[in-house]
Enzyme design. Sequence first.
Site, mmCIF file in Angstrom:
data_model
loop_
_atom_site.group_PDB
_atom_site.id
_atom_site.type_symbol
_atom_site.label_atom_id
_atom_site.label_comp_id
_atom_site.label_asym_id
_atom_site.label_seq_id
_atom_site.Cartn_x
_atom_site.Cartn_y
_atom_site.Cartn_z
ATOM 1 N N LYS A 1 26.849 -14.222 2.309
ATOM 2 C CA LYS A 1 27.305 -15.575 2.022
ATOM 3 C C LYS A 1 28.432 -15.546 0.988
ATOM 4 C CE LYS A 1 25.222 -19.953 0.406
ATOM 5 N NZ LYS A 1 23.926 -20.570 0.049
ATOM 6 N N SER B 1 23.783 -24.761 2.663
ATOM 7 C CA SER B 1 24.936 -23.948 2.292
ATOM 8 C C SER B 1 24.894 -22.534 2.854
ATOM 9 C CB SER B 1 25.080 -23.906 0.765
ATOM 10 O OG SER B 1 23.992 -23.260 0.162
ATOM 11 N N SER C 1 18.498 -23.853 0.529
ATOM 12 C CA SER C 1 19.507 -23.294 1.416
ATOM 13 C C SER C 1 19.187 -21.940 2.040
ATOM 14 C CB SER C 1 20.861 -23.206 0.692
ATOM 15 O OG SER C 1 21.350 -24.502 0.466
#
Length: 467
Positions: free
Chosen positions: A80, A155, A179
Amino acid sequence: MTRVHAFTDDALGELDAVGLVEALHRGEVSVPDVVEAAIARVERVDPEVNALAFRAYDRARAEARDPHAGYFAGVPTLIKDNVNVQGMPTQEGTDSYTAKPQPRDGDFARMYLATGLLPLGKTQLSEYGFSAAAEHPRLGAVRSPWSTDHVAGASSAGSAAMVAAGAVPLAHANDGGGSIRIPAAVNGLVGLKPTRDRLAQDKVMRDMPVRIVSDGVLTRSVRDTAAFFREAEKVYRALHLPPIGDITRPGRRRLRVALNTSGMGFGASPEVAALTEDVGRLLEDLGHKVEPVDTLIVPDGFRDDFLLYWSLLAMFLVRTGRRRHRGTWAPDRLDNLTLGLDAHSRGNLHRLPGAIRRIKQSRKLSEAFFRQYDVILTPTLAARTPKVGHLDPTQDYDTIMDRLVEWVAFTPLQNATGDPAISLPLATTGDGMPHGMMFAAGAGREATLLELAYELEEARPWARIQD
């Protein structure tokens, strides 16, 4: 509904990460072939799901020729785009500055990659991770491969979309309000938010007044999640927590389960409440004792306190942006959610000390609750997965926030208490989308959640996107 996936008869096949490790050890596939297959899969699905933030294919191909040691040596992954990885920029889902390649790995990436995982690049997130849907004003939304009309959730949406679509078997995610669990819930994945401090974290996460963010992974199988935490624990051990160990099968102990569908101010929709109660009946059929409870373990005003603390993080990023990003800082490119959170914090700073104090108190309430119960069962989300545009960050702040708090009514609690919680894809809503069920336990009890997850995976195998 347009469903998108990349499963095909290549070096990856339909293998999960553990299955791929076994195939590599048997010599049935090679690391270079696996990496090329993963790159091809990413490129096949990304035009539809819009999940990739940065490509590092040249690095991946070079590492494939001489992979790092570790249990997952040669297994392709994605990271991420809010943790630092050497040679890759950290853009954090925003247009408000121009990121440069990082000179070194952050603490989390160092631990993550020490397990042998081989990164292909980085995945998209909502701006700074604030929204429960990654809808970028310029780049567009990250879409669920189960239905490209719908958001991929929270996210860590980019990582979830790529794992669900079969591009990689396992990807990094982190969770400051849900998330890991939210994208797991809407993409048919397993998502375990670990106990606070379980894994190594970058300094910016460690320096928070309340460390609400936890890192982890998104996977398609319980055994992949269990194997990741086992291997991460070999690299980094939180000595104040009981070890998770090597969890490979269901537990024998029958559990005391509290079932709640009322959430924090906004309860589950009738459809989702019924799906949750159905999972409760499954637990009873398996011999567990399930007891409905009216309220979750939250101090009075928890929702408002958590929102204020969340908005403090936005204020910090906005007010320090010029110093941190120097000549590239462009605050006029921030989205309305970030700007609204910043304004909310600045207008309520006098309330912040009390909010932080009460958030910290939630840990004591949790400890008392888990002396009575082993696990809490709730839905991961209060209602069906919204379609793209519902949480568009270019809308006015009040509209976005009202829609967010109605949908995300269950996950923030464990970010405050620091307790572990796992989302499992045990339900499907009437529109055909996966819907996660969440199980939370007391601090340090990830092993209990993984044992229960194995049992539920066997009892009710989840739907597969390729079927």
